[in-house]
Design a protein around this motif. Structure first.
Motif, PDB file in Angstrom:
ATOM      1  N   THR A   1       0.848  -1.133   0.232  1.00  0.00           N
ATOM      2  CA  THR A   1      -0.111  -0.067   0.074  1.00  0.00           C
ATOM      3  C   THR A   1       0.815   1.021   0.009  1.00  0.00           C
ATOM      4  OG1 THR A   1      -0.049   0.224   2.398  1.00  0.00           O
ATOM      5  CG2 THR A   1      -1.875  -1.237   1.306  1.00  0.00           C
ATOM      6  N   GLU A   2       0.283   2.343  -0.347  1.00  0.00           N
ATOM      7  CA  GLU A   2       1.034   3.640  -0.444  1.00  0.00           C
ATOM      8  C   GLU A   2       1.482   3.929   1.047  1.00  0.00           C
ATOM      9  OE1 GLU A   2      -1.001   6.642  -2.418  1.00  0.00           O
ATOM     10  OE2 GLU A   2      -1.642   5.274  -4.182  1.00  0.00           O
ATOM     11  N   CYS A   3       0.576   3.750   1.840  1.00  0.00           N
ATOM     12  CA  CYS A   3       0.997   4.178   3.180  1.00  0.00           C
ATOM     13  C   CYS A   3       2.044   3.426   3.957  1.00  0.00           C
ATOM     14  CB  CYS A   3      -0.290   4.182   4.230  1.00  0.00           C
ATOM     15  SG  CYS A   3      -1.826   4.929   3.687  1.00  0.00           S
ATOM     16  N   SER A   4       2.567   2.217   3.591  1.00  0.00           N
ATOM     17  CA  SER A   4       3.375   1.412   4.039  1.00  0.00           C
ATOM     18  C   SER A   4       4.782   2.088   3.772  1.00  0.00           C
ATOM     19  CB  SER A   4       3.302  -0.070   3.661  1.00  0.00           C
ATOM     20  OG  SER A   4       3.662   0.086   2.116  1.00  0.00           O
ATOM     21  N   SER A   5       5.006   2.632   2.643  1.00  0.00           N
ATOM     22  CA  SER A   5       6.442   3.289   2.195  1.00  0.00           C
ATOM     23  C   SER A   5       6.495   4.606   3.121  1.00  0.00           C
ATOM     24  CB  SER A   5       6.195   3.541   0.746  1.00  0.00           C
ATOM     25  OG  SER A   5       5.418   4.706   0.737  1.00  0.00           O
ATOM     26  N   ALA A   6       5.750   5.069   3.593  1.00  0.00           N
ATOM     27  CA  ALA A   6       6.206   6.369   4.652  1.00  0.00           C
ATOM     28  C   ALA A   6       7.046   5.784   5.880  1.00  0.00           C
ATOM     29  CB  ALA A   6       4.737   7.123   5.179  1.00  0.00           C
ATOM     30  N   ALA A   7       6.513   4.386   6.425  1.00  0.00           N
ATOM     31  CA  ALA A   7       7.129   4.053   7.612  1.00  0.00           C
ATOM     32  C   ALA A   7       8.408   3.269   7.157  1.00  0.00           C
ATOM     33  CB  ALA A   7       6.054   3.424   8.412  1.00  0.00           C
ATOM     34  N   TRP A   8       8.547   2.861   6.128  1.00  0.00           N
ATOM     35  CA  TRP A   8       9.960   1.942   5.918  1.00  0.00           C
ATOM     36  C   TRP A   8      10.957   2.373   5.281  1.00  0.00           C
ATOM     37  CZ3 TRP A   8       9.272  -3.487   7.121  1.00  0.00           C
ATOM     38  CH2 TRP A   8       8.000  -3.896   7.748  1.00  0.00           C
ATOM     39  N   ASP A   9      12.140   2.105   5.115  1.00  0.00           N
ATOM     40  CA  ASP A   9      13.047   2.344   4.349  1.00  0.00           C
ATOM     41  C   ASP A   9      12.815   1.825   3.202  1.00  0.00           C
ATOM     42  OD1 ASP A   9      15.696   1.104   2.915  1.00  0.00           O
ATOM     43  OD2 ASP A   9      16.532   2.735   4.192  1.00  0.00           O
TER      44      ASP A   9
ATOM     45  N   GLY B   1      -8.605  -6.761  10.425  1.00  0.00           N
ATOM     46  CA  GLY B   1      -8.081  -6.341  11.853  1.00  0.00           C
ATOM     47  C   GLY B   1      -6.823  -5.549  11.735  1.00  0.00           C
ATOM     48  N   ILE B   2      -5.920  -5.750  10.904  1.00  0.00           N
ATOM     49  CA  ILE B   2      -4.459  -5.069  10.906  1.00  0.00           C
ATOM     50  C   ILE B   2      -4.793  -3.631  10.073  1.00  0.00           C
ATOM     51  CG2 ILE B   2      -2.050  -5.001   9.734  1.00  0.00           C
ATOM     52  CD1 ILE B   2      -2.118  -8.160  10.533  1.00  0.00           C
ATOM     53  N   HIS B   3      -5.610  -3.743   9.173  1.00  0.00           N
ATOM     54  CA  HIS B   3      -5.849  -2.580   8.332  1.00  0.00           C
ATOM     55  C   HIS B   3      -6.852  -1.698   9.571  1.00  0.00           C
ATOM     56  CE1 HIS B   3      -4.443  -3.616   4.493  1.00  0.00           C
ATOM     57  NE2 HIS B   3      -5.012  -4.761   4.530  1.00  0.00           N
ATOM     58  N   VAL B   4      -7.445  -2.047  10.002  1.00  0.00           N
ATOM     59  CA  VAL B   4      -8.530  -1.139  10.922  1.00  0.00           C
ATOM     60  C   VAL B   4      -7.320  -0.565  11.918  1.00  0.00           C
ATOM     61  CG1 VAL B   4     -10.230  -1.091  12.627  1.00  0.00           C
ATOM     62  CG2 VAL B   4     -10.762  -2.523  10.659  1.00  0.00           C
ATOM     63  N   TYR B   5      -6.403  -1.286  12.371  1.00  0.00           N
ATOM     64  CA  TYR B   5      -5.596  -1.084  13.414  1.00  0.00           C
ATOM     65  C   TYR B   5      -4.770   0.216  12.803  1.00  0.00           C
ATOM     66  CZ  TYR B   5      -1.475  -0.687  16.552  1.00  0.00           C
ATOM     67  OH  TYR B   5      -0.351  -0.213  17.162  1.00  0.00           O
ATOM     68  N   LEU B   6      -4.194   0.055  11.712  1.00  0.00           N
ATOM     69  CA  LEU B   6      -3.306   1.038  10.992  1.00  0.00           C
ATOM     70  C   LEU B   6      -4.363   2.286  10.745  1.00  0.00           C
ATOM     71  CD1 LEU B   6      -1.236  -1.140   8.640  1.00  0.00           C
ATOM     72  CD2 LEU B   6      -0.436   0.030  10.501  1.00  0.00           C
ATOM     73  N   LYS B   7      -5.409   2.211  10.329  1.00  0.00           N
ATOM     74  CA  LYS B   7      -6.271   3.235   9.870  1.00  0.00           C
ATOM     75  C   LYS B   7      -6.557   3.998  11.221  1.00  0.00           C
ATOM     76  CE  LYS B   7     -10.520   4.886   7.716  1.00  0.00           C
ATOM     77  NZ  LYS B   7     -11.830   4.387   7.050  1.00  0.00           N
ATOM     78  N   GLU B   8      -6.925   3.370  12.299  1.00  0.00           N
ATOM     79  CA  GLU B   8      -7.019   4.054  13.685  1.00  0.00           C
ATOM     80  C   GLU B   8      -5.910   4.641  14.255  1.00  0.00           C
ATOM     81  OE1 GLU B   8      -8.452   0.884  16.142  1.00  0.00           O
ATOM     82  OE2 GLU B   8     -10.649   1.060  15.367  1.00  0.00           O
ATOM     83  N   ASN B   9      -4.570   4.174  14.011  1.00  0.00           N
ATOM     84  CA  ASN B   9      -3.338   4.977  14.395  1.00  0.00           C
ATOM     85  C   ASN B   9      -2.759   5.800  13.164  1.00  0.00           C
ATOM     86  OD1 ASN B   9      -2.772   3.899  17.085  1.00  0.00           O
ATOM     87  ND2 ASN B   9      -3.456   2.186  16.021  1.00  0.00           N
ATOM     88  N   GLU B  10      -3.695   6.013  12.316  1.00  0.00           N
ATOM     89  CA  GLU B  10      -3.143   6.811  11.054  1.00  0.00           C
ATOM     90  C   GLU B  10      -2.144   6.730  10.572  1.00  0.00           C
ATOM     91  OE1 GLU B  10      -3.147  10.841  13.107  1.00  0.00           O
ATOM     92  OE2 GLU B  10      -5.378  10.948  13.560  1.00  0.00           O
ATOM     93  N   HIS B  11      -1.672   5.400  10.189  1.00  0.00           N
ATOM     94  CA  HIS B  11      -0.762   4.601   9.558  1.00  0.00           C
ATOM     95  C   HIS B  11       0.695   5.313  10.112  1.00  0.00           C
ATOM     96  CE1 HIS B  11      -3.304   2.466   6.701  1.00  0.00           C
ATOM     97  NE2 HIS B  11      -3.977   3.806   6.712  1.00  0.00           N
ATOM     98  N   SER B  12       0.678   5.272  11.359  1.00  0.00           N
ATOM     99  CA  SER B  12       1.889   6.043  12.221  1.00  0.00           C
ATOM    100  C   SER B  12       3.099   5.227  11.848  1.00  0.00           C
ATOM    101  CB  SER B  12       1.701   6.253  13.499  1.00  0.00           C
ATOM    102  OG  SER B  12       1.523   4.866  14.154  1.00  0.00           O
TER     103      SER B  12
END
Length: 95
Positions: free
Chosen positions: A11-19, A67-78
């Protein structure tokens, strides 16, 4: 599980948190494992009774990743949210 992991980390959001280099290695590794698994499953499916299906396990994995997707959304993909997900998935693969 491999397919859902691939989808999650693609997903696009994963690249923000990873090298990005490490993320690309993860994508490549997961893709290769999916290709290998598809080849194996193709052989097994030819031998199995298609009426048996795999609804139960498939549904459980989909719910787990929802559940993981919901968790990430609730935590704003931090970043720390993604790190928690990484640790959780690694724990699941090692069990």
């Amino acid at each position: 599980m491999l397919q859902q992991s691939f989808n999650l980390f693609h997903t696009e959001c994963s690249s923000a948190a990873w090298d990005t280099t490490l993320l690309e290695h993860l994508h490549t590794g997961l893709h290769q494992q999916l290709d290998d698994l598809d080849a194996c499953l193709g052989q097994v499916m030819e031998e199995e009774d298609p009426a048996l299906g795999r609804t139960g396990p498939t549904l459980a994995v989909k719910r787990y990743f929802q559940g993981i997707h919901v968790y990430l959304k609730e935590n704003e993909h931090s970043d720390w949210g993604w790190e928690t997900v990484r640790v959780e998935i690694m724990r699941r693969f090692l069990c």
